[in-house]
Design a protein around this motif. Structure first.
Motif: not given
Lengths: 282, 75
Positions: A26, A201, A204, A207, B60-61, B64-65, B67-68, B71-72
């Protein structure tokens, strides 16, 4: 605290014992400030790359629409042609098809949202810039809050405060007993989950896309940073490096598609929220 | 009771794998049925494509959540 880019910390070469892949994390999304000020309340304000890029994106959008529509002619020439194609797309696909009655007055909002988000996303693949502004969460968050207050405002204006919130919380369903489950869900989904997912959405997607591009760029460099350029290890390095480089190219093309798609989806959902708030029964 | 099973290393990537199962199935269903609908009624292409992309984005969201999130919320 800011960490240095993983690339800068690498002192060993590929083929040495104990030289792990410097996987980017990150920290690639944090930039040192270009300039810093002291705000009126004494706090430190920092001006960095994403803010600069957002400003440039806004400027590009303003200049484009000024060039297209500042002096409209009956017979369009030059930029006005392009502007009108975009305008008619929004008019037919968003204002008329989705919002319907009275949808034309939302075209400026939808068009500026779309262009602004798309230009900010597009910076991801512009050589030398290569950073999607929307991968910093503040930008999609503010845009989604604008949409949030817009659709609530539209709902209140077109139906009245009581009727709008009643329509959302107590939809017209049979049997009425199901409202025990449905009411909390409807309130949660309309007023909390909806703006949150709208922002998340976009964030992400950008990112993830930027991170993928960086991972394959770093691995292109890492695998070619060889101890000796002959031997079995070097072949692995050459093949892997070329494969990573090709992957970077393919992903860049894929990202172009995703950037346009995300800007489109953000606008589409905005139009659908407005349409839903406008109609009494959904 | 002691520890029966332990997971070390990049747990976030396992989380992404788990988060991608549902949306993967969902996106497959969306595009499969979308293509079928277009084949049956090619004149409704515009409306079908628009709803297909919308459904795709909503499903898809979730992936991706996943995936992120590491990191968060990672250390």
């Amino acid at each position: 605290m800011l960490k240095a880019l993983p690339l800068l910390e690498v002192t060993c070469k590929f083929g040495d014992d104990n030289c792990p892949f410097p996987a980017p994390g990150a920290e690639i999304f944090f930039f040192p400030p270009i300039a810093s000020f002291t705000g009126p309340d004494g706090s430190a304000w920092e001006f960095n790359k994403p803010v600069l890029l957002a400003g440039i994106a806004a400027l590009i959008v303003i200049i484009f629409f000024m060039a297209a529509f500042a002096r409209p002619k009956l017979v369009p020439r030059g930029m006005q042609n392009l502007g009108e194609v975009v305008y008619f797309f929004f008019k037919n696909h968003f204002a008329r098809d989705i919002i319907g009655q009275g949808g034309d007055k939302y075209i400026p909002l939808l068009m500026s949202l779309f262009s602004f988000i798309w230009i900010m996303n597009l910076f991801s693949i512009v050589p030398g810039v290569q950073f999607p502004v929307t991968s910093r969460f503040a930008f999609p968050l503010i845009l989604s809050l604008i949409v949030y207050f817009t659709f609530i405002g539209v709902g209140i204006k077109s139906q009245g405060v009581g009727a709008y919130f009643k329509g959302v919380a107590f939809p017209d369903v049979q049997p009425r007993a199901i409202l025990i489950i449905l009411t909390p869900l409807e309130i949660l989904s309309t007023f909390i989950i909806r703006p949150a997912t709208l922002a998340i959405r976009l964030f992400a997607n950008m990112f993830a896309g930027h991170l993928l591009l960086v991972i394959f760029s770093v691995s292109t460099w890492y695998l070619l940073n060889l101890t000796n350029f002959v031997g079995a290890v070097s072949v692995v390095g050459y093949v892997g490096s070329i494969a990573s480089f090709m992957m970077t190219g393919i992903l860049t093309a894929f990202e172009m598609f995703i950037q346009l798609l995300q800007a489109y989806i953000f606008t589409l959902l905005t139009a659908m929220f407005i349409a839903e708030a406008q109609s009494a029964h959904h | 009771m002691g520890i029966l099973a332990e997971l070390t290393g990049s747990i976030g990537s396992i989380g992404f794998g788990l988060a991608a199962i549902g949306p993967g199935v969902g996106i497959g269903i969306i595009f499969g049925n979308g293509v079928q609908a277009i084949a049956r009624q090619p004149e409704a292409y515009g409306v079908i494509r628009q709803n297909m992309i919308l459904g795709f984005a909503l499903a898809e969201a979730l992936a991706l959540i996943g995936f992120v999130a590491p990191f968060v919320f990672g250390t």
